[in-house]
Motif scaffolding. Structure first.
Motif, PDB file in Angstrom:
ATOM      1  N   PRO A 213     -14.028   3.459 -10.804  1.00 54.87           N
ATOM      2  CA  PRO A 213     -14.663   4.622 -10.173  1.00 54.87           C
ATOM      3  C   PRO A 213     -13.903   5.059  -8.918  1.00 54.87           C
ATOM      4  N   TRP A 214     -14.033   6.337  -8.600  1.00 52.71           N
ATOM      5  CA  TRP A 214     -13.437   6.872  -7.378  1.00 52.71           C
ATOM      6  C   TRP A 214     -14.227   6.385  -6.179  1.00 52.71           C
ATOM      7  N   VAL A 215     -13.522   6.054  -5.105  1.00 49.81           N
ATOM      8  CA  VAL A 215     -14.135   5.668  -3.840  1.00 49.81           C
ATOM      9  C   VAL A 215     -13.667   6.664  -2.788  1.00 49.81           C
ATOM     10  N   VAL A 216     -14.621   7.356  -2.164  1.00 49.31           N
ATOM     11  CA  VAL A 216     -14.273   8.295  -1.103  1.00 49.31           C
ATOM     12  C   VAL A 216     -13.914   7.481   0.134  1.00 49.31           C
ATOM     13  N   LEU A 217     -12.699   7.681   0.620  1.00 46.39           N
ATOM     14  CA  LEU A 217     -12.219   6.927   1.775  1.00 46.39           C
ATOM     15  C   LEU A 217     -12.492   7.641   3.089  1.00 46.39           C
ATOM     16  N   GLY A 218     -12.549   8.963   3.050  1.00 49.89           N
ATOM     17  CA  GLY A 218     -12.802   9.707   4.273  1.00 49.89           C
ATOM     18  C   GLY A 218     -12.569  11.192   4.106  1.00 49.89           C
ATOM     19  N   ARG A 219     -12.910  11.918   5.187  1.00 49.89           N
ATOM     20  CA  ARG A 219     -12.748  13.367   5.218  1.00 49.89           C
ATOM     21  C   ARG A 219     -12.024  13.748   6.492  1.00 49.89           C
ATOM     22  N   SER A 220     -11.360  14.877   6.431  1.00 51.10           N
ATOM     23  CA  SER A 220     -10.650  15.412   7.580  1.00 51.10           C
ATOM     24  C   SER A 220     -10.701  16.924   7.469  1.00 51.10           C
TER      25      SER A 220
ATOM     26  N   THR B 261       0.839  -1.202   0.000  1.00 51.65           N
ATOM     27  CA  THR B 261       0.000   0.000   0.000  1.00 51.65           C
ATOM     28  C   THR B 261       0.876   1.254   0.000  1.00 51.65           C
ATOM     29  N   ALA B 262       0.245   2.379  -0.310  1.00 46.04           N
ATOM     30  CA  ALA B 262       0.898   3.685  -0.227  1.00 46.04           C
ATOM     31  C   ALA B 262       0.183   4.473   0.858  1.00 46.04           C
ATOM     32  N   SER B 263       0.780   5.564   1.310  1.00 44.80           N
ATOM     33  CA  SER B 263       0.122   6.439   2.277  1.00 44.80           C
ATOM     34  C   SER B 263       0.204   7.882   1.792  1.00 44.80           C
ATOM     35  N   VAL B 264      -0.720   8.708   2.294  1.00 47.31           N
ATOM     36  CA  VAL B 264      -0.837  10.094   1.841  1.00 47.31           C
ATOM     37  C   VAL B 264      -0.977  11.022   3.044  1.00 47.31           C
ATOM     38  N   SER B 265      -0.322  12.173   2.956  1.00 48.65           N
ATOM     39  CA  SER B 265      -0.525  13.250   3.927  1.00 48.65           C
ATOM     40  C   SER B 265      -0.518  14.573   3.178  1.00 48.65           C
ATOM     41  N   THR B 266      -1.020  15.622   3.834  1.00 52.02           N
ATOM     42  CA  THR B 266      -1.078  16.934   3.199  1.00 52.02           C
ATOM     43  C   THR B 266      -1.048  18.032   4.254  1.00 52.02           C
ATOM     44  N   HIS B 267      -0.725  19.219   3.823  1.00 54.01           N
ATOM     45  CA  HIS B 267      -0.907  20.407   4.641  1.00 54.01           C
ATOM     46  C   HIS B 267      -1.143  21.593   3.711  1.00 54.01           C
ATOM     47  N   ILE B 268      -1.684  22.683   4.272  1.00 54.12           N
ATOM     48  CA  ILE B 268      -2.017  23.863   3.473  1.00 54.12           C
ATOM     49  C   ILE B 268      -1.375  25.094   4.098  1.00 54.12           C
TER      50      ILE B 268
ATOM     51  N   ASP C 229      -5.208  12.813  10.206  1.00 59.29           N
ATOM     52  CA  ASP C 229      -6.019  11.614  10.359  1.00 59.29           C
ATOM     53  C   ASP C 229      -6.650  11.123   9.052  1.00 59.29           C
ATOM     54  N   LEU C 230      -5.958  11.327   7.937  1.00 56.66           N
ATOM     55  CA  LEU C 230      -6.467  10.786   6.674  1.00 56.66           C
ATOM     56  C   LEU C 230      -6.410   9.263   6.738  1.00 56.66           C
ATOM     57  N   PRO C 231      -7.416   8.589   6.195  1.00 55.68           N
ATOM     58  CA  PRO C 231      -7.430   7.130   6.272  1.00 55.68           C
ATOM     59  C   PRO C 231      -6.353   6.487   5.393  1.00 55.68           C
ATOM     60  N   ALA C 232      -6.062   5.252   5.709  1.00 61.52           N
ATOM     61  CA  ALA C 232      -5.089   4.477   4.924  1.00 61.52           C
ATOM     62  C   ALA C 232      -5.661   4.176   3.542  1.00 61.52           C
ATOM     63  N   LEU C 233      -4.770   4.032   2.584  1.00 62.42           N
ATOM     64  CA  LEU C 233      -5.194   3.657   1.229  1.00 62.42           C
ATOM     65  C   LEU C 233      -5.362   2.150   1.152  1.00 62.42           C
ATOM     66  N   PRO C 234      -6.385   1.684   0.437  1.00 62.89           N
ATOM     67  CA  PRO C 234      -6.541   0.242   0.284  1.00 62.89           C
ATOM     68  C   PRO C 234      -5.484  -0.353  -0.640  1.00 62.89           C
TER      69      PRO C 234
ATOM     70  N   VAL D 227     -10.883  18.449   3.898  1.00 70.99           N
ATOM     71  CA  VAL D 227     -10.162  17.719   2.860  1.00 70.99           C
ATOM     72  C   VAL D 227     -10.772  16.330   2.746  1.00 70.99           C
ATOM     73  N   SER D 228     -11.114  15.940   1.514  1.00 72.11           N
ATOM     74  CA  SER D 228     -11.616  14.587   1.258  1.00 72.11           C
ATOM     75  C   SER D 228     -10.553  13.785   0.525  1.00 72.11           C
ATOM     76  N   LEU D 229     -10.444  12.513   0.863  1.00 71.33           N
ATOM     77  CA  LEU D 229      -9.487  11.609   0.235  1.00 71.33           C
ATOM     78  C   LEU D 229     -10.251  10.535  -0.515  1.00 71.33           C
ATOM     79  N   SER D 230      -9.956  10.410  -1.822  1.00 75.07           N
ATOM     80  CA  SER D 230     -10.569   9.383  -2.658  1.00 75.07           C
ATOM     81  C   SER D 230      -9.467   8.569  -3.325  1.00 75.07           C
ATOM     82  N   ALA D 231      -9.806   7.344  -3.709  1.00 77.58           N
ATOM     83  CA  ALA D 231      -8.814   6.470  -4.350  1.00 77.58           C
ATOM     84  C   ALA D 231      -9.495   5.600  -5.399  1.00 77.58           C
ATOM     85  N   ARG D 232      -8.674   5.099  -6.310  1.00 76.70           N
ATOM     86  CA  ARG D 232      -9.133   4.110  -7.288  1.00 76.70           C
ATOM     87  C   ARG D 232      -7.968   3.206  -7.639  1.00 76.70           C
ATOM     88  N   GLY D 233      -8.295   2.050  -8.177  1.00 74.51           N
ATOM     89  CA  GLY D 233      -7.277   1.058  -8.484  1.00 74.51           C
ATOM     90  C   GLY D 233      -6.824   1.059  -9.920  1.00 74.51           C
TER      91      GLY D 233
END
Length: 136
Positions: free
Chosen positions: A38-45, A6-13, A55-60, A27-33
């Motif tokens: 289709p995009w799948v929304v994994l979560g919001r922070s 898996t990969a992981s993601v973080s961000t700041h503004i 606290d962004l969720p892990a990527l599948p 901030v919303s985090l979406s992923a696709r394979g």
């Protein structure tokens, strides 16, 4: 954190118009394979006082593309009175912001990821533009 599969993601503004972190931006985090899935929304922070989402969720497993959606309109709407663009409006050649105070009411960043790697994607933001880059 990322694993070999898996990969992981973080961000700041950073609000570059005032030289400070942008707090309370949703901030919303979406992923696709793959490119056609289709995009799948994994979560919001929301960004904290340091402009970070901790606290962004892990990527599948199998994620190849990620999208970060930053809801900037509400941020600029709550900061319009103290923003430098208010001073710029008085200048003859200054662009007039929209009612929300933001030319870009949202920013969507899409990027490819590789399993086993961490991807930090900072957003440098101001009322009339933005830039992003792959950080460390």
């Amino acid at each position: 954190m990322s694993t070999e599969t898996t990969a992981s993601v973080s961000t700041h503004i950073l609000d570059t118009s005032v030289g400070r972190p942008a707090a309370s931006v949703v901030v919303s985090l979406s992923a696709r394979g793959g490119g056609r899935e289709p995009w799948v929304v994994l979560g919001r922070s929301a960004t904290d006082a340091d402009g970070r989402c901790k606290d962004l969720p892990a990527l599948p497993e199998g994620t190849t593309h990620v999208r970060l959606d930053f809801e900037t309109e509400a941020y600029f709407h709550t900061h319009t009175d103290s923003h430098p663009h208010k001073q710029a409006e008085a200048q003859q050649d200054a662009p007039a912001p929209r009612d929300s105070g933001a030319f870009f009411p949202e920013v969507a960043i899409t990027f490819a990821v590789t399993p086993g790697e961490h991807f930090h994607v900072p957003l440098l933001l101001n009322p009339f533009g933005y830039s992003v880059y792959r950080g460390s």
